[in-house]
Design a protein around this motif. Structure first.
Motif, PDB file in Angstrom:
ATOM      1  N   TYR A 272     -20.337  17.447  23.358  1.00 41.12           N
ATOM      2  CA  TYR A 272     -20.554  17.412  24.801  1.00 41.12           C
ATOM      3  C   TYR A 272     -19.532  16.473  25.429  1.00 41.12           C
ATOM      4  O   TYR A 272     -19.161  15.451  24.842  1.00 41.12           O
ATOM      5  N   GLN A 273     -19.116  16.808  26.633  1.00 40.33           N
ATOM      6  CA  GLN A 273     -18.086  16.017  27.306  1.00 40.33           C
ATOM      7  C   GLN A 273     -18.585  14.637  27.662  1.00 40.33           C
ATOM      8  O   GLN A 273     -17.852  13.651  27.565  1.00 40.33           O
ATOM      9  N   ASP A 274     -19.852  14.552  28.100  1.00 37.36           N
ATOM     10  CA  ASP A 274     -20.423  13.270  28.486  1.00 37.36           C
ATOM     11  C   ASP A 274     -21.941  13.354  28.422  1.00 37.36           C
ATOM     12  O   ASP A 274     -22.523  14.420  28.168  1.00 37.36           O
ATOM     13  N   LEU A 275     -22.604  12.234  28.645  1.00 36.43           N
ATOM     14  CA  LEU A 275     -24.054  12.189  28.553  1.00 36.43           C
ATOM     15  C   LEU A 275     -24.731  13.031  29.633  1.00 36.43           C
ATOM     16  O   LEU A 275     -25.767  13.650  29.392  1.00 36.43           O
ATOM     17  N   GLU A 276     -24.162  13.035  30.829  1.00 33.86           N
ATOM     18  CA  GLU A 276     -24.764  13.793  31.926  1.00 33.86           C
ATOM     19  C   GLU A 276     -24.863  15.269  31.562  1.00 33.86           C
ATOM     20  O   GLU A 276     -25.910  15.914  31.765  1.00 33.86           O
ATOM     21  N   SER A 277     -23.785  15.829  31.027  1.00 33.57           N
ATOM     22  CA  SER A 277     -23.818  17.253  30.662  1.00 33.57           C
ATOM     23  C   SER A 277     -24.755  17.486  29.481  1.00 33.57           C
ATOM     24  O   SER A 277     -25.407  18.541  29.407  1.00 33.57           O
ATOM     25  N   ALA A 278     -24.842  16.520  28.579  1.00 35.67           N
ATOM     26  CA  ALA A 278     -25.727  16.675  27.425  1.00 35.67           C
ATOM     27  C   ALA A 278     -27.194  16.676  27.838  1.00 35.67           C
ATOM     28  O   ALA A 278     -27.962  17.572  27.459  1.00 35.67           O
ATOM     29  N   VAL A 279     -27.604  15.689  28.626  1.00 42.39           N
ATOM     30  CA  VAL A 279     -29.025  15.610  28.979  1.00 42.39           C
ATOM     31  C   VAL A 279     -29.424  16.734  29.937  1.00 42.39           C
ATOM     32  O   VAL A 279     -30.575  17.192  29.927  1.00 42.39           O
ATOM     33  N   SER A 280     -28.486  17.192  30.772  1.00 38.98           N
ATOM     34  CA  SER A 280     -28.811  18.281  31.687  1.00 38.98           C
ATOM     35  C   SER A 280     -29.128  19.561  30.927  1.00 38.98           C
ATOM     36  O   SER A 280     -29.904  20.408  31.386  1.00 38.98           O
TER      37      SER A 280
ATOM     38  N   GLY B 257     -33.027  10.007  25.757  1.00 35.76           N
ATOM     39  CA  GLY B 257     -33.820  11.153  25.344  1.00 35.76           C
ATOM     40  C   GLY B 257     -34.690  11.734  26.440  1.00 35.76           C
ATOM     41  O   GLY B 257     -35.150  12.881  26.329  1.00 35.76           O
ATOM     42  N   THR B 258     -34.909  10.972  27.515  1.00 31.88           N
ATOM     43  CA  THR B 258     -35.667  11.499  28.660  1.00 31.88           C
ATOM     44  C   THR B 258     -34.764  11.759  29.862  1.00 31.88           C
ATOM     45  O   THR B 258     -35.258  12.070  30.953  1.00 31.88           O
ATOM     46  N   GLY B 259     -33.462  11.611  29.679  1.00 38.12           N
ATOM     47  CA  GLY B 259     -32.522  11.865  30.769  1.00 38.12           C
ATOM     48  C   GLY B 259     -32.478  10.764  31.803  1.00 38.12           C
ATOM     49  O   GLY B 259     -32.056  10.990  32.944  1.00 38.12           O
ATOM     50  N   THR B 260     -32.888   9.555  31.430  1.00 40.22           N
ATOM     51  CA  THR B 260     -32.914   8.432  32.368  1.00 40.22           C
ATOM     52  C   THR B 260     -31.563   7.730  32.360  1.00 40.22           C
ATOM     53  O   THR B 260     -31.352   6.720  31.681  1.00 40.22           O
TER      54      THR B 260
ATOM     55  N   PHE C 257     -30.040  -5.607  31.379  1.00 37.82           N
ATOM     56  CA  PHE C 257     -29.302  -5.215  30.180  1.00 37.82           C
ATOM     57  C   PHE C 257     -28.261  -4.143  30.494  1.00 37.82           C
ATOM     58  O   PHE C 257     -28.353  -3.436  31.499  1.00 37.82           O
ATOM     59  N   ALA C 258     -27.297  -4.023  29.592  1.00 33.18           N
ATOM     60  CA  ALA C 258     -26.380  -2.876  29.632  1.00 33.18           C
ATOM     61  C   ALA C 258     -27.139  -1.635  29.163  1.00 33.18           C
ATOM     62  O   ALA C 258     -28.085  -1.725  28.374  1.00 33.18           O
ATOM     63  N   HIS C 259     -26.716  -0.472  29.650  1.00 29.97           N
ATOM     64  CA  HIS C 259     -27.369   0.782  29.275  1.00 29.97           C
ATOM     65  C   HIS C 259     -26.457   1.595  28.362  1.00 29.97           C
ATOM     66  O   HIS C 259     -25.237   1.394  28.325  1.00 29.97           O
ATOM     67  N   ALA C 260     -27.070   2.516  27.642  1.00 35.13           N
ATOM     68  CA  ALA C 260     -26.317   3.362  26.709  1.00 35.13           C
ATOM     69  C   ALA C 260     -25.400   4.353  27.410  1.00 35.13           C
ATOM     70  O   ALA C 260     -24.557   4.969  26.761  1.00 35.13           O
ATOM     71  N   ASP C 261     -25.553   4.507  28.726  1.00 37.16           N
ATOM     72  CA  ASP C 261     -24.679   5.439  29.457  1.00 37.16           C
ATOM     73  C   ASP C 261     -23.416   4.759  29.971  1.00 37.16           C
ATOM     74  O   ASP C 261     -22.634   5.358  30.705  1.00 37.16           O
ATOM     75  N   GLY C 262     -23.211   3.497  29.597  1.00 37.73           N
ATOM     76  CA  GLY C 262     -22.039   2.757  30.042  1.00 37.73           C
ATOM     77  C   GLY C 262     -22.283   1.953  31.306  1.00 37.73           C
ATOM     78  O   GLY C 262     -21.385   1.247  31.764  1.00 37.73           O
ATOM     79  N   ASN C 263     -23.498   2.034  31.849  1.00 35.07           N
ATOM     80  CA  ASN C 263     -23.847   1.291  33.060  1.00 35.07           C
ATOM     81  C   ASN C 263     -24.843   0.181  32.731  1.00 35.07           C
ATOM     82  O   ASN C 263     -24.664  -0.524  31.748  1.00 35.07           O
ATOM     83  N   PHE C 264     -25.898   0.044  33.533  1.00 37.54           N
ATOM     84  CA  PHE C 264     -26.842  -1.052  33.368  1.00 37.54           C
ATOM     85  C   PHE C 264     -28.269  -0.541  33.535  1.00 37.54           C
ATOM     86  O   PHE C 264     -28.508   0.583  33.966  1.00 37.54           O
ATOM     87  N   HIS C 265     -29.225  -1.401  33.198  1.00 40.75           N
ATOM     88  CA  HIS C 265     -30.615  -1.091  33.499  1.00 40.75           C
ATOM     89  C   HIS C 265     -31.437  -2.359  33.616  1.00 40.75           C
ATOM     90  O   HIS C 265     -31.073  -3.409  33.091  1.00 40.75           O
ATOM     91  N   LEU C 266     -32.528  -2.245  34.351  1.00 41.43           N
ATOM     92  CA  LEU C 266     -33.540  -3.293  34.412  1.00 41.43           C
ATOM     93  C   LEU C 266     -34.721  -2.844  33.566  1.00 41.43           C
ATOM     94  O   LEU C 266     -35.081  -1.663  33.574  1.00 41.43           O
ATOM     95  N   MET C 267     -35.324  -3.774  32.849  1.00 39.41           N
ATOM     96  CA  MET C 267     -36.432  -3.393  31.980  1.00 39.41           C
ATOM     97  C   MET C 267     -37.504  -4.467  31.963  1.00 39.41           C
ATOM     98  O   MET C 267     -37.225  -5.654  31.774  1.00 39.41           O
TER      99      MET C 267
END
Length: 487
Positions: free
Chosen positions: A440-448, A244-247, A281-291
């Motif tokens: 939307y085609q993907d998350l990048e296009s959606a958040v942009s 929701g914040t484009g992270t 952790f895994a991220h919702a964009d299909g990659n990873f994140h540190l938290m």
């Protein structure tokens, strides 16, 4: 077309109705009780979540064309243990993320099994809030109920199951169970064996933007929705908030000032810090994140103002705070123990440094600064991994305070960006619904297209220097008193 994002929180479920251009046109919030049957326990009835979600959905769509509703997705409080029997009945109240009863099980996992082994299998060590220690607690203390378990799920996944009939979870939420091999994005066979579970008791793993099903026919009739409404897997609350914040992608950061506080750094590569102080952790964009996660953030300010000062006028309490970086009072924000970086469920909050001239504003300021310092603890670990963050988005109820945002900008020495729409996990879930439904085609296009920044706060050189000294003073406090907590 319309999409719904559902944020299943600790105190309430929030639902957003988003138009396909990203505009939020309606929102509904429904609350439910939380139970604290014993000191350190925290429970809820999953049936309350379902009932209030259905009520909210009907209200949300009451004045909008239901035939244009395309998809629904979810963000949800993480780590909670929801268990169902063979008849899909809830066996016991859900044990929540902020429940501390499993300290013995956590200690067993970290010492007897071993931190290195856990990190190798799951990319994380055990925290009392995680799901696996709760499972082990139930196995030991409620063996009769444990033997009846047919399905184990996380809070938002209970909603998905009851609305769609699909027994599934996403990788981001599953990362917080201590049952997922995060690096390889699969359930860990070794961890399942450890607690005598079979893989059929766990949900199918999905990407957050993946369609998992549609509404059950009977649920669609009850809501007066089309049965073709798509159900998208969704994400854990912090990953959904980050969407929701484009992270997304590499090296972007989001700070959440909700009930708990988090610093969330997205990455296209799998990373683990040497002490496992940050969650990997895994991220919702299909990659990873540190938290990094602290258990009391905006809730600390709420506790101080509401419970102690007897007010909910938070703005008024902050209005006269002017001497930033010069406060002699420090606050350790460990009201319910702490996760990152201390991993100590027994830690407790305290004020340090009061004198006869300490006033009300000093105490309020200390609470705000204590949370900011606690977040920086996690930020420092990320820096040790070579991660450079120069700016961060911010969200959550606490982010409504511009003063608090300013304190964080100067404590962290980063630019703080305030999104135009601060709707937290619910907005991220709505975006996931739009992507998963194919709009939307993907998350990048959606958040942009959807995520916009309305304001930014730059760090100030003088304040940064003052807070640098203050932070390192804060860092000395926990090591000095941690033995008093019993750990």
């Amino acid at each position: 077309m319309y999409f719904i994002g559902i944020d299943l929180g600790t105190s309430a479920v929030k639902m957003l109705l988003m138009r396909d251009d990203g505009k939020i046109v309606n929102s509904v919030t429904k609350s439910y009780p939380i139970s604290f049957p014993y000191t350190g326990w925290s429970e809820q009835n999953p049936e309350d979540w379902l009932r209030e979600t259905k009520r909210g959905l009907i209200e949300l769509m009451a004045e909008y064309p239901k035939e244009e509703l395309v998809g629904i997705s979810f963000g949800g409080q993480m780590h909670g243990l929801v268990v169902l029997d063979e008849n899909d009945r809830v066996i016991r109240p859900a044990i929540l993320w902020n429940d501390g009863r499993s300290s013995e099980e956590t200690e067993f996992l970290n010492t007897s099994v071993g931190r290195n082994v856990l990190s190798e299998r799951t990319a994380n060590i055990a925290f009392a809030g995680f799901t696996l220690p709760k499972i082990l607690w139930m196995k030991k203390h409620e063996p009769d109920l444990f033997s009846k378990i047919r399905r184990i799920m996380l809070p938002k996944d209970y909603l998905i199951y009851m609305l769609s009939g699909e027994f599934c979870t996403d990788f981001s939420d599953a990362s917080g169970t201590l049952l997922l091999d995060v690096k390889n994005r699969s359930w860990s066979k070794e961890m399942l064996e450890l607690c005598n579970l079979n893989i059929n008791q766990l949900p199918k793993l999905c990407e957050s933007y993946e369609q998992v099903g549609t509404l059950r026919k009977e649920v669609a009739e009850e809501l007066d929705f089309k049965p073709t409404v798509k159900i998208i897997a969704g994400a854990g609350d912090n990953a959904a908030a980050a969407i929701g914040t484009g992270t997304i992608g590499e090296g972007r950061c989001n700070i959440s000032l909700g009930t708990s506080g988090t610093i969330f750094i997205s990455s296209t590569h799998f990373k683990v810090d040497s002490f496992n102080a940050l969650h990997s952790f895994a991220h919702a964009d299909g990659n990873f994140h540190l938290m990094g996660c602290m258990l009391s953030a905006a809730s600390a300010n709420q506790w101080w103002c509401k419970n102690i000062l007897g007010t909910t006028h938070y703005d008024e309490e902050q209005a006269n705070i002017q001497k930033l970086g010069e406060n002699n009072v420090y606050f350790l924000p460990y009201l319910m123990g702490e996760r990152s970086p201390h991993n100590n469920p027994f830690a407790r909050a305290m004020f340090v440094g009061m004198s006869l001239d300490t006033n009300r504003e000093d105490m309020v300021q200390a609470v705000l600064e204590g949370v900011a310092f606690g977040l920086r603890d996690s930020f420092e670990i990320a820096r040790e991994l070579g991660i450079k963050v120069n700016r961060t988005k911010i969200c959550g109820g606490g982010a409504k305070s511009l003063l608090w945002c300013k304190i964080i900008a100067n404590v962290m020495n980063v630019t703080v960006e305030i999104p135009e729409q601060d709707e937290g996990p619910a907005l991220g879930a709505a975006i996931l619904a739009a992507v998963g439904s194919g709009f939307y085609q993907d998350l990048e296009s959606a958040v942009s297209r959807i995520v916009r920044v309305k304001d930014s706060i730059e760090p100030e050189e003088i304040l940064v220097k003052k807070y640098e000294q203050a932070y390192w003073n804060f860092r000395k406090l926990y090591p000095a008193i941690k033995d008093w907590y019993g750990k």
